[in-house]
Design a protein around this motif. Structure first.
Motif, PDB file in Angstrom:
ATOM      1  N   SER A 302      11.053  -3.927  42.301  1.00  0.00           N
ATOM      2  CA  SER A 302       9.708  -3.180  42.748  1.00  0.00           C
ATOM      3  C   SER A 302       8.448  -4.032  43.214  1.00  0.00           C
ATOM      4  O   SER A 302       8.315  -5.282  42.509  1.00  0.00           O
ATOM      5  N   GLY A 303       7.510  -3.701  43.830  1.00  0.00           N
ATOM      6  CA  GLY A 303       6.497  -4.321  44.226  1.00  0.00           C
ATOM      7  C   GLY A 303       6.624  -5.530  45.368  1.00  0.00           C
ATOM      8  O   GLY A 303       5.572  -6.055  45.415  1.00  0.00           O
ATOM      9  N   ASN A 304       7.910  -5.691  45.817  1.00  0.00           N
ATOM     10  CA  ASN A 304       8.090  -6.673  47.047  1.00  0.00           C
ATOM     11  C   ASN A 304       8.191  -5.635  48.195  1.00  0.00           C
ATOM     12  O   ASN A 304       8.732  -4.834  48.265  1.00  0.00           O
ATOM     13  N   ILE A 323      17.419   0.799  37.948  1.00  0.00           N
ATOM     14  CA  ILE A 323      17.380   0.452  39.140  1.00  0.00           C
ATOM     15  C   ILE A 323      15.842   0.642  39.525  1.00  0.00           C
ATOM     16  O   ILE A 323      15.285   1.632  39.393  1.00  0.00           O
ATOM     17  N   GLY A 324      15.101  -0.313  39.838  1.00  0.00           N
ATOM     18  CA  GLY A 324      13.665  -0.325  40.233  1.00  0.00           C
ATOM     19  C   GLY A 324      13.544  -0.696  41.623  1.00  0.00           C
ATOM     20  O   GLY A 324      13.359  -1.962  41.908  1.00  0.00           O
ATOM     21  N   LEU A 325      13.097   0.197  42.490  1.00  0.00           N
ATOM     22  CA  LEU A 325      13.075  -0.018  43.793  1.00  0.00           C
ATOM     23  C   LEU A 325      11.496   0.735  44.146  1.00  0.00           C
ATOM     24  O   LEU A 325      11.462   1.329  45.183  1.00  0.00           O
ATOM     25  N   SER A 326      10.636   0.530  43.442  1.00  0.00           N
ATOM     26  CA  SER A 326       9.111   1.381  43.531  1.00  0.00           C
ATOM     27  C   SER A 326       8.494   0.198  44.347  1.00  0.00           C
ATOM     28  O   SER A 326       8.336  -0.882  44.241  1.00  0.00           O
ATOM     29  N   GLY A 327       7.643   1.128  45.138  1.00  0.00           N
ATOM     30  CA  GLY A 327       6.627   0.349  45.960  1.00  0.00           C
ATOM     31  C   GLY A 327       7.035  -0.682  46.769  1.00  0.00           C
ATOM     32  O   GLY A 327       6.374  -1.771  46.867  1.00  0.00           O
ATOM     33  N   MET A 328       8.091  -0.398  47.428  1.00  0.00           N
ATOM     34  CA  MET A 328       8.538  -1.534  48.160  1.00  0.00           C
ATOM     35  C   MET A 328       8.558  -1.101  49.823  1.00  0.00           C
ATOM     36  O   MET A 328       9.117  -1.967  50.751  1.00  0.00           O
ATOM     37  N   LEU A 348      16.038   5.473  37.432  1.00  0.00           N
ATOM     38  CA  LEU A 348      15.983   5.224  38.867  1.00  0.00           C
ATOM     39  C   LEU A 348      14.605   5.355  39.381  1.00  0.00           C
ATOM     40  O   LEU A 348      13.935   6.334  39.440  1.00  0.00           O
ATOM     41  N   GLY A 349      14.002   4.054  39.858  1.00  0.00           N
ATOM     42  CA  GLY A 349      12.524   4.390  40.427  1.00  0.00           C
ATOM     43  C   GLY A 349      12.543   4.156  41.725  1.00  0.00           C
ATOM     44  O   GLY A 349      12.848   2.894  42.349  1.00  0.00           O
ATOM     45  N   ASN A 373      12.289   8.879  39.265  1.00  0.00           N
ATOM     46  CA  ASN A 373      10.915   8.734  39.562  1.00  0.00           C
ATOM     47  C   ASN A 373      11.059   8.851  40.890  1.00  0.00           C
ATOM     48  O   ASN A 373      11.361   7.634  41.775  1.00  0.00           O
ATOM     49  N   LEU A 374      10.466  10.047  41.884  1.00  0.00           N
ATOM     50  CA  LEU A 374      10.333   9.871  43.108  1.00  0.00           C
ATOM     51  C   LEU A 374       9.104  10.152  43.674  1.00  0.00           C
ATOM     52  O   LEU A 374       8.697  10.631  44.666  1.00  0.00           O
TER      53      LEU A 374
END
Length: 478
Positions: A302-304, A323-328, A348-349, A373-374
């Motif tokens: 996340s954040g990248n 799994i964190g894939l937020s703000g990418m 799951l983010g 989180n969607l």
């Protein structure tokens, strides 16, 4: 001010006296030397001068000392029959009733005796002892000959302890654990760290460190934990990090690392936690090599601003829990395969991206999930999960999503809140089943939803079979 237990210091010390134990049977135990005993008293005074240590503990400190002072037997190299006793562990800072180390005070300092008077010291531990915002505590000079057998060096949450990292992390060749978290250490990681070839844990999180990761870290073949999170490291992560075969945890979060995520990380076959969140990695997409890291339990990127679409890599990642894939900056649709294969996932983010399309109905298969989180994407279409599942999914910030049931939309605590109610035109057509009576088989043609999640089903005609009833393997044609 350092945290103290609610009961008085004298009561605490009285209890710890009763609970303290002899490391060896005192009937046969040699006594601690007067010089070393005096050094322990002086160190205790430096940690908390308000406690009368010599009065409370007048006897041999190895037999009747406070919790946190531990001794051990040592034999003479030239004469194995000569046995002596020495301080082997010193721990300060009250942790809990189960670990009632000598409590620190607002005037605690780091005594130079710690680094000169205990040649057999194996563990040095300080917990929340130096946290005064107005007073800076410095690290005294560490003699080159200081305790060559030191195995654990732990300083946790001592923000007033200010020193270059090289001032405290010396060439301790026997060191197994270096946990220096939440302190005031600054500067670069010294190259000499790579000489600590027995190191199993290097945790330097939440300090003021910078520079780059030394390439020489590749020599730390026993390293299981590398945590550099919450600092100001920069530059590219060297490929050599991928040559640490025993690594279980890699946390580089909240730094300034840039460039591409090194593909060599796929060689970390034992890795269970990978946290690269909130750095400056960019324009390389979600690494597809994650599917080769089959032991992963948690991954956060996340954040990248990696961008790109979510790849189809989930079939080999069934053991993952978070799994964190937020703000990418992710675009495109959410793969339904995430719901099919990530059956153990708890979190799951995918929020704060640019994802489009519908919410995969396969997410309804994630029975173990606590939160999906969607939020804040561009998702659209119908959401048809049950109210039970609605407590687990967050959908705010997707104005084109809708629900069939007004009651679901307004139910308290559901992630469906603020979604509009679907119009009749937005409701899906029923799925088409085709039955072949000659082969006792069923062919499913999906128009909008998976057949097992759509309550409206009609049999239309007979045709050749695609899914054979009772066979071990079936195929679904979309």
């Amino acid at each position: 001010m350092a945290e103290l237990h609610p009961i008085s210091t004298f009561t605490l010390l009285f209890l710890t006296t009763l609970l303290s134990f002899s490391v060896i049977s005192h009937s046969q135990q040699p006594l601690l030397s007067p010089a070393e005993q005096d050094s322990v008293y002086r160190v205790l005074d430096s940690v908390n001068p308000h406690v009368p240590w010599r009065t409370l503990f007048p006897d041999d400190l190895c037999s009747y000392g406070p919790h946190g002072v531990v001794c051990d037997f040592f034999t003479n190299d030239t004469n194995p029959n000569v046995v002596s006793v020495h301080v082997s562990e010193l721990s300060f800072g009250y942790v809990s009733d189960f670990t009632p180390n000598p409590p620190c005070s607002s005037s605690s300092v780091l005594s130079p005796l710690l680094f000169s008077a205990f040649p057999f010291l194996r563990k040095l531990f300080f917990y929340r002892c130096f946290n005064q915002t107005t007073t800076v505590v410095s690290v005294p000079d560490v003699a080159a000959s200081f305790s060559p057998g030191l195995e654990e060096l732990v300083f946790i949450d001592n923000p007033s302890l200010v020193s270059p990292l090289s001032g405290v992390l010396r060439n301790f060749t026997s060191l197994r654990r270096a946990v220096l978290t939440g302190n005031g250490f600054y500067g670069n990681v010294p190259d000499s760290v790579a000489d600590m070839v027995n190191l199993e844990e290097l945790t330097l999180a939440r300090n003021k460190l910078g520079g780059e990761i030394p390439v020489s870290f590749a020599r730390l073949k026993k390293l299981k934990v590398l945590d550099l999170g919450g600092n100001s490291f920069a530059g590219e992560v060297p490929e050599s990090v991928g040559s640490l075969p025993e690594l279980l945890k890699l946390d580089l979060s909240s730094n300034g690392f840039s460039g591409e995520i090194p593909a060599s990380l796929k060689n970390l076959r034992r890795l269970e936690l990978l946290d690269l969140s909130y750095n400056r990695f960019n324009n390389s997409g979600v690494p597809v090599f994650l599917s080769e890291m089959t032991q992963l339990k948690t991954v956060s990127l996340s954040g990248n601003k990696l961008g790109g679409q979510i790849p189809e890599i989930w079939s080999k990642m069934g053991g993952i829990l978070g799994i964190g894939l937020s703000g990418m900056g992710l675009v495109g649709k959410i793969p339904g395969s995430m719901g099919l294969y990530l059956r153990n996932v708890r979190y799951l983010g995918l929020d704060n991206n640019k994802l489009e399309g519908t919410v995969p109905q396969e997410f309804g298969l994630l029975e173990s999930v606590n939160e999906i989180n969607l939020e804040n994407n561009s998702l659209s279409g119908r959401v048809s999960f049950s109210s039970k599942f609605g407590h687990r999914i967050k959908l705010y910030g997707n104005p084109e999503l809708c629900v069939d049931d007004e009651g679901l939309r307004s139910a308290k605590g559901l992630g469906f809140g603020e979604l509009k109610v679907c119009s009749k035109q937005q409701r899906p057509n029923p799925a088409h089943f085709t039955v072949d009576s000659s082969s006792s088989a069923v062919q499913v043609e999906f128009q909008d939803l998976l057949f097992f999640l759509n309550p409206q089903v009609r049999i239309l005609s007979t045709s050749s079979a695609v899914i054979s009833w009772g066979c071990p393997v079936g195929r679904i044609r979309y």
